[in-house]
Design a protein around this motif. Structure first.
Motif, PDB file in Angstrom:
ATOM      1  N   ASP A 142     -46.758  -1.030   0.781  1.00  0.00           N
ATOM      2  CA  ASP A 142     -46.430  -1.341   2.173  1.00  0.00           C
ATOM      3  C   ASP A 142     -47.675  -2.014   2.729  1.00  0.00           C
ATOM      4  O   ASP A 142     -48.676  -1.356   3.017  1.00  0.00           O
ATOM      5  N   THR A 143     -47.635  -3.332   2.814  1.00  0.00           N
ATOM      6  CA  THR A 143     -48.804  -4.121   3.193  1.00  0.00           C
ATOM      7  C   THR A 143     -48.636  -4.675   4.596  1.00  0.00           C
ATOM      8  O   THR A 143     -47.661  -5.375   4.872  1.00  0.00           O
ATOM      9  N   ARG A 144     -49.592  -4.342   5.448  1.00  0.00           N
ATOM     10  CA  ARG A 144     -49.585  -4.823   6.838  1.00  0.00           C
ATOM     11  C   ARG A 144     -50.930  -5.454   7.142  1.00  0.00           C
ATOM     12  O   ARG A 144     -51.971  -4.906   6.816  1.00  0.00           O
ATOM     13  N   ASN A 145     -50.865  -6.611   7.775  1.00  0.00           N
ATOM     14  CA  ASN A 145     -52.067  -7.220   8.336  1.00  0.00           C
ATOM     15  C   ASN A 145     -51.644  -8.083   9.518  1.00  0.00           C
ATOM     16  O   ASN A 145     -50.474  -8.064   9.909  1.00  0.00           O
ATOM     17  N   GLU A 146     -52.550  -8.840  10.077  1.00  0.00           N
ATOM     18  CA  GLU A 146     -52.219  -9.621  11.272  1.00  0.00           C
ATOM     19  C   GLU A 146     -51.218 -10.742  11.010  1.00  0.00           C
ATOM     20  O   GLU A 146     -50.566 -11.222  11.930  1.00  0.00           O
ATOM     21  N   GLN A 147     -51.033 -11.155   9.755  1.00  0.00           N
ATOM     22  CA  GLN A 147     -50.092 -12.223   9.426  1.00  0.00           C
ATOM     23  C   GLN A 147     -48.727 -11.737   8.961  1.00  0.00           C
ATOM     24  O   GLN A 147     -47.756 -12.474   9.024  1.00  0.00           O
ATOM     25  N   MET A 148     -48.655 -10.499   8.446  1.00  0.00           N
ATOM     26  CA  MET A 148     -47.397 -10.103   7.823  1.00  0.00           C
ATOM     27  C   MET A 148     -47.262  -8.591   7.719  1.00  0.00           C
ATOM     28  O   MET A 148     -48.238  -7.848   7.837  1.00  0.00           O
ATOM     29  N   HIS A 149     -46.033  -8.179   7.443  1.00  0.00           N
ATOM     30  CA  HIS A 149     -45.705  -6.810   7.035  1.00  0.00           C
ATOM     31  C   HIS A 149     -44.704  -6.952   5.899  1.00  0.00           C
ATOM     32  O   HIS A 149     -43.592  -7.442   6.105  1.00  0.00           O
ATOM     33  N   VAL A 150     -45.100  -6.574   4.692  1.00  0.00           N
ATOM     34  CA  VAL A 150     -44.268  -6.739   3.501  1.00  0.00           C
ATOM     35  C   VAL A 150     -44.248  -5.425   2.728  1.00  0.00           C
ATOM     36  O   VAL A 150     -45.284  -4.798   2.521  1.00  0.00           O
TER      37      VAL A 150
END
Length: 146
Positions: free
Chosen positions: A33-41
């Motif tokens: 579960d990857t979240r950063n300012e550009q995306m959530h995938v």
């Protein structure tokens, strides 16, 4: 040269709700579960599968209408047991239908909260000869989590 299908993008309206559905109700493993300012995938994988689903807000996913995927297919060794497992977790499933008495001709279906639909096919041989042997199922994400 092998060409393997390993990821299917699944369009959804609410990423967290979909993670809860696929992880907690359907029983897929959460790979990351990857979240950063550009995306959530988020990547989830059915146990025993070499192919995962990815839900998120990548540009290609924003082009797809939530709920527009139809007839994604899972395979199980025992359709009745699989259907019972899903219904016991609160998932509405269709009745089991036998289209052909030969192995592979038995199906039922269900949908996710957005309306993406799944067909579940029974192939009894998967119980004795899984496509991915048990000793080869360690995934990269699981190794990192430890």
């Amino acid at each position: 040269m092998d060409w393997t299908l390993e990821v299917v993008l699944l369009p959804v309206t609410d990423i967290d709700r979909s993670v809860a559905f696929y992880r907690d109700q359907v029983g897929f493993d959460l790979d990351h579960d990857t979240r950063n300012e550009q995306m959530h995938v988020v990547q989830l994988t059915p146990r025993g599968s070499g192919c995962s689903i990815v839900i998120g807000d990548l540009p290609s996913q924003r082009e797809m209408a939530p709920g527009s995927m139809r007839g994604l297919q899972l395979v199980v060794a025992d359709a009745a047991a699989a259907r019972e497992e899903l219904t016991s977790r609160g998932i509405e499933c269709s009745e089991i239908t036998v289209f052909d008495e030969r192995d592979g001709g038995t199906f039922f279906g269900f949908a996710d909260p957005d309306g993406n639909t799944w067909a579940v096919q029974q192939i009894t041989a998967r119980g004795e000869r899984p496509l991915i042997p048990l000793d080869a199922r360690q995934r990269f994400g699981a190794e990192q989590e430890g």
